[in-house]
Enzyme design. Structure first.
Site, PDB file in Angstrom:
ATOM      1  N   SER A 228       0.871  -1.143   0.000  1.00 34.21           N
ATOM      2  CA  SER A 228       0.000   0.000   0.000  1.00 34.21           C
ATOM      3  C   SER A 228       0.914   1.199   0.000  1.00 34.21           C
ATOM      4  O   SER A 228       1.846   1.269   0.799  1.00 34.21           O
ATOM      5  CB  SER A 228      -0.857  -0.026   1.263  1.00 34.21           C
ATOM      6  OG  SER A 228      -1.294   1.271   1.569  1.00 34.21           O
TER       7      SER A 228
ATOM      8  N   ARG B   5     -39.345 -32.259 -16.413  1.00 38.68           N
ATOM      9  CA  ARG B   5     -38.486 -31.078 -16.624  1.00 38.68           C
ATOM     10  C   ARG B   5     -38.961 -30.021 -15.651  1.00 38.68           C
ATOM     11  O   ARG B   5     -40.167 -29.733 -15.574  1.00 38.68           O
ATOM     12  CB  ARG B   5     -38.597 -30.534 -18.068  1.00 38.68           C
ATOM     13  CG  ARG B   5     -37.786 -29.259 -18.347  1.00 38.68           C
ATOM     14  CD  ARG B   5     -36.569 -29.505 -19.247  1.00 38.68           C
ATOM     15  NE  ARG B   5     -36.562 -30.860 -19.725  1.00 38.68           N
ATOM     16  CZ  ARG B   5     -36.893 -31.232 -20.978  1.00 38.68           C
ATOM     17  NH1 ARG B   5     -37.197 -30.324 -21.883  1.00 38.68           N
ATOM     18  NH2 ARG B   5     -36.891 -32.503 -21.304  1.00 38.68           N
TER      19      ARG B   5
END
Lengths: 430, 430, 430, 430
Positions: A257, A296
């Site tokens: 950082s 289905r």
């Protein structure tokens, strides 16, 4: 999906159901770049799946004598499900490679650090010495078992036709099914499984188990990388992409950082953890999708598509991130040893207690050790000093015996046999 | 993210923290098309978030006198979190519009069909007559409440700096926070909330509640569209995209199937159900991400990003699908009435029992009705005939009274007051 | 359930639907000890819910002139749902009391430690100084917001009759509903909601949000209690039950371990975390149960019962555990300060950078500070020494300015305004 | 837990670690009725697990020469984890028996109804004829595969001691582990797995997969039992418990309703569905608990306990409920055939199309059939009549050929080979 249509035609040609020339023409037209993905997605809304639109577009690419045999005897779900298994097959190869690298790294760490003492921690408190190699062998066991579990998930072809009975292929149904599966290097199912979703849910669970095993490693790395612990650090090596002349306003190094220069963020572990959490979300969708209606489902099946894709992708993400973490892992053995001294020797109270109980019985041994430990804690004094000053203890244990009990290396090495077991198993299964 | 950076600079300029000219230059450079998304994603891996890479790229677009004020006083999470709320803000406007259309459709159905009798069904068995308007008013209530709940989720700006204390903005911290939130039309939080994630999890839950309310409608539509029920049907109107000359091998009509021409698949409902299932998966990730470490989480936060995006997108998908379903919904009132006759009048046993119990007490009334019902079931004979033939019953109820009790329309209309209440509430809140 | 039946009879007596004497007799018989819970459970299997068996047993306790009015006009789900809300009402009072105690403890910690510096940590790495009071104010904000959210969940009575239309109460339906709700101090719903489950799912989400906010506190406590961090410790005060003469072979003290005497296990936090994880599991069941079929669901409703009970109980468990943790929390301010020195001053690199950038611009300031930080890290030397030795830096900042920038207390105090805001809000809402 | 302590002592006696007499005395004292469960639970709060309190209470039951060897070398988690596996071992035997009964029932239905035509339904619309035996063979496949999967989950003993290294058992550690596992008929793990939780999560997933396979059966039964479908019904046989003289105010028959006498509620299926939903909630907790810190987790492990117990119990509940459903299932073959006629023959459009495409190619065949189907639908006329009236069709197909294509039994029987395959596999694996 195109590979599925091509394989179907090829299988049917072999079975004599469709002409060989048609199958070859179909295979030739099954090239992704010919199709407009966005249009297929848009048209797919009308059928709640993209296969009818794809079949139409594929047929339009072919002369009628071949086009009429596209998708012969199949239903949309046959294509979606088989294509999903092809995606899984290809992704799992990559995932397995990453996992192979992860377990190899773990084995290497277990080997190299089998005698590197560190604190074993329970409920985030130092408990007793272990070695870093022992910890790595647990990581190894977890990931290796998950990898085996994942490798055991059978990916099967799907072919059932409109109601799952293979009816429109007549007496050739089972022959075509076998050839179709063979063509794609997928398992041949006993029955079509349009609404029997155990395999898909099992694959989802296998992925979640894998991601969980990886997350365990990543979690340990984040904890051991804490500023106050400092026993591990992920690599801070700059990636090529981030290597720039102008440092002014951006992340320059991996895990670094620019405003907090002392930080070594465990970025790979963080990504692995985030990926694992997503895999679990996807796996929960797949488990919840098992109850599918009749022949289905009306929605549950459709919810599987992105869940499976996501579970595959994020498991891959977790594996790649942990592989990257382990590849560049900095192991700080000196800090591990220093941290073991934070309790002034109390982390070894148990071995002293064990040495003593052989003489005094557990209850007396325990009473004496506990009292000494409390005195040490209260006075902020080394535990060894309290032990040496305690007459009752000294009447049973010599200074040499006490020092032997307080020997971190000796104690830590008790785990050696377990590390060996883990490595042996790893080498056998490799 | 660019809008967030621009708003931050603007707020800081207003507060006198950065020069006005710098803020203007920054706003000018914050144009998505200038940036390479793929590169940002790739570089973002090194920091486990894309903001450092974006800040660097944005700074590179600017002269130093403006570039040095990019991202002033902010931390990566400020930008990610605020940007996520901007995405939510924009998406929720679309979702709210779709929900508005859904509740309006429900209200319309409730109004038009308040007296259209249909079977009320419990545990999927016909129980008693209701009206379709009553069912629509329940849909209305569910979706309208979820919509209000979602509208009540407060989207707040995030600004805390590296440790969440606004320290690097010194005494101007709270002023900048207020101006920043105002600039973006987001709420101003009491505190930055880098690791207090209630709002994000609450938004996730609000989305899951909304998706659940929509799924209830979709589920009812799929059930009422069954071949054997046939009381509703989604529109089969062809979409423009699918309208082609060549019908041979593809989906031709919405919900249709070229090989099964009699089908009217409830495709919109199916899509809504699939979307709702996905929203739940995402919401579970957001709830699980609430326990975040210290001042910035190591993974849990990172898991939120796609979960929130997915929850927003799929709630929108569910809302749009249900809106489409209701817009084109075919209501078959005649079939509803026919189905009410399937039990030979037994669906009205309770009203007859109520009429009788006023004379005989519940227990005798019940005994007689139950016996008559069993005889009717056993003989496959109309319930009315059994009632008229039963001397005990006839000694209490005249034929007219029996017919009144068996009057479907009269019974169904009992729900009218409830439909009115639901519509009144809807009109008040609109 | 008995309270529900009694309140129903009372409401119907007020509305003139059943005789007052019957209602009184019913109320008199509604005493839990009269009923055989196990038998009700067993008999309930035949109806997939226990209400019919309960109604039968309750009726059997009464003379016919009262018994015939038991459960008048109601359906099983009316009783189950209303009873569940009564359970919620009673449990939430306890939970709210625990939460009240938790937020009061957090406010006390925020107040007392507003100026106690500690490391702010991001990704488990020390980032910048904060104060412990700031951290406590974040805990406060999280739990207080969740508590408000939970208090805002409306618990409503359920009364709809067999198909949810209130049909069997005729024109008195809505009157009875209002009186029934009033009787039980529950909200009166616009419509019965047998299959519109937003309220139940919302309650589940509110509980999960509360548990998540509590878990954040518990997670921070476990992390800050680590042997290597040592900034917090849960109380080790012996509980009465464990206080025994014979210490030999058992847990003697809270969080202690007889074999590992140095440990102070964060047992309350551990229990809170475990509870929170269970609440999420239950909440996911409630969210998934929103899609309920027609007028009564075939399974989804039945899955709610234990999920809601569990979510309530475990949220209470998490709240009680965190209350216990905070009540006895040992705050080690000296250790907090010591830990801030672990980075040799680098944890204050950002304030120095800020001081410098006002003179040099961000990019140069950053370059100089980063170089100094790297030198300090490489040499294991205090950051201050590196800064003082750096000519470029010294040409801009005096020793006094550098020391001001490196002043932990000054920096930590930047959070004071935020702590104040959080406390002010807490005091207003109390 | 007592069985675990007894087995540990026995194993250690065999290994010569503790005296044989002590082990015998310990085994003699390990009787559940001697211990106060509530007190153990209460005291267990101080350690966040009940084992220390149990060890203390067990020791107190013994003379010192035996008591001092209680729990020798073990840690709390060894006892909790091994005890959980014993619970699993015993429960899984019951679950497996129920599953065995379920698959036998499915096989029986598949066998008896292999030629019983019924509608195959996709997206809840009639699609094509199948047979009920085919549907039952899919149920069979789903449950049998889940059962095999569950039987394959390895239940392992846990023994690691305080830090998982078996250190306090010295060189005898692995010998004791092997004997301990053998004693309890559990698998011997390669390593202790205090924080490698793949086995537990895998067991949870196996249970969720099983529950999901059972839920599929239950869902189909609820759908086929709908008033409008009526093809199946659960048994209405009165259970003994509910058989009473006074029918007035309660559920009299299984699935019945005294106020709605025509109903045959699918109560077993409803209970199975509710159970399956709960199993998923528990399994999600177990999957989320895989990431455990260091050598003992701070919360995640504790969350497993009730989740595993719940997952086992509710899977058993689902299995028992489905077994009960199938045992008493009423199959209405006549109604199945009637329902196949609801579309006027259109449900057989595909076979006609297939017959025609051999002459005309798919595209022309399809065009003709679709036009005929539309005419039939529009006119409400039997599809056969439209086919016979269509000159183009008749020029290719004779009346006999058309009737053959429209023969439901012939078409349905296409599934016979698949039913055979499923039964063959079932018989092989039994």
């Amino acid at each position: 999906m195109l590979d599925t249509e091509a394989a179907l035609a090829a299988a049917e040609a072999k079975a004599g159901v469709v002409p060989g020339a048609a199958a070859e023409a179909i295979a030739g037209a099954c090239q992704a770049e010919r199709f407009d993905l966005e249009a297929l997605g848009r048209e797919g809304r009308a059928a709640a799946n993209p296969v009818p639109a794809l079949v139409k577009a594929l047929t339009a690419e072919l002369p009628d004598e071949a086009g009429r045999f596209v998708h012969w005897g199949a239903t949309s779900q046959d294509v979606m499900d088989t294509a999903a298994m092809l995606v899984a097959q290809r992704t799992l190869r990559i995932v397995d490679r990453e996992l192979g690298s992860v377990v190899a790294s773990c084995a290497g760490l277990a080997e190299r650090h089998r005698a590197t003492p560190m604190a074993g921690r329970t409920l985030l408190q130092q408990a007793l010495p272990i070695t870093f190699g022992f910890k790595a062998s647990l990581w190894l066991a977890g990931v290796a078992e998950a990898r085996e579990r994942l490798a055991g998930v059978e990916l099967a072809a799907q072919l059932g036709g409109a109601a799952g009975t293979l009816a429109s292929l007549g007496s050739q149904g089972l022959t075509v099914l076998a050839l179709f599966a063979e063509q794609l290097d997928l398992a041949e199912p006993t029955l079509p499984s349009h609404t029997v979703r155990g395999r898909v849910a099992d694959l989802g669970s296998g992925l979640a188990l894998t991601a969980g095993a990886l997350e365990k490693v990543a979690l340990d790395v984040t904890l051991l990388s804490q500023t106050e612990v400092g026993e591990l650090a992920e690599s801070s090596e700059e990636s090529d992409a981030a290597h720039r002349a102008e440092p002014a306003a951006g992340a320059k190094r991996r895990g670094g950082s620019s405003t907090l220069p002392h930080k070594r963020n465990p970025v790979g572990s963080v990504r692995a953890i985030a990926c694992a959490r997503r895999v679990r979300g996807e796996a929960s969708i797949l488990l919840a999708a098992m109850a599918q209606e009749h022949e289905r489902a009306a929605g549950a099946w459709h919810a599987e598509w992105e869940a499976l894709a996501g579970a595959l992708a994020y498991t891959g993400g977790a594996a790649a991130a942990v592989r990257e973490v382990l590849d560049g892992l900095e192991v700080r053995a000196a800090r591990m040893r220093e941290n073991l001294e934070l309790t002034g020797g109390l982390v070894l109270a148990e071995p002293v207690s064990i040495a003593l109980r052989e003489r005094l019985g557990r209850s007396d041994a325990h009473r004496l050790i506990e009292a000494a430990a409390r005195r040490a804690l209260a006075a902020g004094r080394p535990f060894r000093d309290e032990l040496l000053d305690d007459e009752e203890i000294r009447s049973e244990l010599s200074e040499a015996e006490i020092d032997r009990a307080l020997d971190v290396d000796r104690h830590a090495s008790e785990a050696a046999a377990l590390v060996e077991r883990a490595l042996r198993r790893y080498r056998e299964r490799r």
